[in-house]
Motif scaffolding. Structure first.
Motif, short mmCIF file in Angstrom:
data_model
loop_
_atom_site.label_atom_id
_atom_site.label_comp_id
_atom_site.label_asym_id
_atom_site.label_seq_id
_atom_site.Cartn_x
_atom_site.Cartn_y
_atom_site.Cartn_z
N ARG A 1 2.27 20.55 5.90
CA ARG A 1 1.86 20.67 4.63
C ARG A 1 1.27 19.49 3.84
N ASN A 2 0.38 19.74 2.81
CA ASN A 2 -0.14 18.64 2.03
C ASN A 2 0.92 18.22 1.02
N ALA A 3 0.96 17.10 0.69
CA ALA A 3 1.98 16.59 -0.38
C ALA A 3 1.52 17.10 -1.74
N GLU A 4 2.58 16.92 -2.37
CA GLU A 4 2.19 17.15 -3.98
C GLU A 4 2.15 15.68 -4.67
N PRO A 5 1.16 15.84 -5.80
CA PRO A 5 1.15 14.51 -6.43
C PRO A 5 2.14 13.84 -6.83
N GLN A 6 3.41 14.74 -7.30
CA GLN A 6 4.52 14.24 -7.75
C GLN A 6 5.38 13.41 -6.62
N GLU A 7 5.23 13.95 -5.48
CA GLU A 7 6.09 13.10 -4.48
C GLU A 7 5.32 11.66 -4.05
N ILE A 8 3.88 11.48 -4.41
CA ILE A 8 3.37 10.37 -4.32
C ILE A 8 3.71 9.34 -5.52
N ALA A 9 3.85 10.07 -6.56
CA ALA A 9 4.27 9.23 -7.76
C ALA A 9 5.79 8.71 -7.69
N THR B 1 0.88 -1.05 0.04
CA THR B 1 0.01 0.02 -0.07
C THR B 1 0.96 1.25 0.04
N VAL B 2 0.32 2.22 -0.71
CA VAL B 2 0.91 3.66 -0.66
C VAL B 2 0.01 4.38 0.30
N ARG B 3 0.44 5.23 1.41
CA ARG B 3 -0.21 5.77 2.30
C ARG B 3 -0.03 7.18 2.13
N PRO B 4 -0.64 8.07 1.26
CA PRO B 4 -0.40 9.41 1.39
C PRO B 4 -0.95 10.29 2.46
N THR B 5 -0.37 11.17 2.77
CA THR B 5 -1.07 12.32 3.42
C THR B 5 -2.00 13.08 2.33
N PHE B 6 -2.56 13.95 3.06
CA PHE B 6 -3.57 14.61 1.97
C PHE B 6 -2.69 15.46 0.89
N THR B 7 -3.20 15.29 -0.45
CA THR B 7 -2.53 15.65 -1.28
C THR B 7 -2.97 16.68 -2.19
N ASN B 8 -2.26 17.60 -2.79
CA ASN B 8 -2.90 18.74 -3.37
C ASN B 8 -3.62 18.13 -5.01
N THR B 9 -4.56 17.82 -4.96
CA THR B 9 -5.38 17.25 -6.06
C THR B 9 -6.76 17.76 -5.72
N GLU B 10 -7.68 17.50 -6.72
CA GLU B 10 -9.10 17.86 -6.44
C GLU B 10 -9.73 17.30 -5.26
N LEU B 11 -9.40 16.22 -4.77
CA LEU B 11 -9.57 15.30 -3.78
C LEU B 11 -9.82 16.53 -2.48
N VAL B 12 -8.82 17.35 -2.39
CA VAL B 12 -8.88 18.48 -1.20
C VAL B 12 -9.31 19.62 -1.63
N ALA B 13 -9.90 19.92 -2.91
CA ALA B 13 -10.24 21.15 -3.28
C ALA B 13 -11.38 21.88 -2.17
N GLY B 14 -10.87 23.35 -1.78
CA GLY B 14 -11.81 23.81 -0.93
C GLY B 14 -11.46 23.62 0.68
N THR B 15 -10.30 22.96 1.05
CA THR B 15 -9.80 22.74 2.28
C THR B 15 -8.42 23.46 2.37
#
Length: 277
Positions: free
Chosen positions: A202-210, A181-195
């Protein structure tokens, strides 16, 4: 910057590959020389993403439909060869109070986040076990280890992904097939829009998860947490008394960041898309 890999090129299939973490993971893996296919429920955006990535192996994929999933994997193997890695990345994250959550939204989270992972894992195992080789990576979340108010159903689905994957990993530990499993913290994608995220983290960037996912393919292990700071905090919180953990969550703002502090206007486009997908 993406770096070429010194490891042999693999055939890798990614669900939810049209946007966010899935898209960035595809980009990272292509940059490392792997053969990549993407599937997504949004067929139009998936084809756009494939054009941007410079790949031709792309298909509409409904992870909640085993027949759709099977057809996607068939396409990948026909075009690219036997699948070495399946990344079950597709997922959705509505926010809000449990008692206000629409039943259709609850069901959709369970279908995509849990059943989609289980279906994909089973189908991949059926192909990998006879070869005694392969790797299945299921995208979970740190919210699958540490509960967050406002994300009750989402947390439940990610707890399920971690439990399912860990049980399956142990079941097949002598088979030649790895499960992680990959277990990201909240990541700056559409999923966290408005939060706004937790205070001081800090939120992660999707490139970090990649990058973490790509590294996991090259050096398999049971799981990886991203970011290191958020992952370390979640691991440590398991040893913190309940009252102290709750107080710390309040201090970080996690008891309201997905409830009263959400800008629903900023999330509207995302919510409409996942309701209509």
């Amino acid at each position: 910057m993406t770096r070429p890999t010194l490891f042999p090129a693999k055939t890798i299939a990614i669900t939810g590959g049209a946007r966010g973490i899935g898209y960035q993971t595809a980009k990272e893996l292509i940059g490392r020389g792997h053969r990549v296919a993407i599937g997504d429920i949004d067929e139009a955006r998936a084809k756009e993403a494939a054009d941007e990535l410079g790949i031709s192996s792309v298909a509409r994929l409904d992870v909640t439909d085993p027949d759709s999933f099977r057809a996607f994997l068939d396409m990948v193997e026909t075009q690219l060869g036997p699948i070495d890695v399946l990344i079950n990345n597709a997922g959705i994250m509505p926010t809000g109070h449990v008692h206000e959550e629409e039943d259709t939204v609850t069901r959709r989270q369970v279908e995509i986040n849990v059943l989609g992972v289980i279906f994909g894992t089973k189908l991949a195992l059926q192909r990998m076990l006879p070869r005694r080789a392969g790797h299945i990576i299921n995208t979970a979340s740190l919210a699958g280890e540490l509960s967050v108010p406002g994300l009750a159903t989402y947390c439940g689905t990610k707890f399920a992904v971690i439990g399912f994957t860990e049980a399956a990993r142990q079941e097949y530990r002598k088979s030649g097939v790895c499960l992680s499993t990959v277990r990201p913290t909240f990541t700056n994608t559409e999923l966290v829009a408005g939060t706004s995220g937790a205070k001081g983290l800090r939120n992660a960037e999707p490139q970090e998860i990649a990058r973490a996912t790509a590294d996991l393919i090259e050096q398999p292990r049971p799981f990886v947490r991203v970011t290191r700071v958020a992952g370390g905090m979640v691991a440590a919180m398991k040893f913190v008394p309940g009252r102290l953990a709750t107080a710390l969550g309040s201090a970080l703002g996690t008891d309201s960041v997905f409830l009263d502090d959400v800008d629903m206007g900023a999330r509207q486009a995302y919510l409409e898309r996942i309701r209509n997908s």
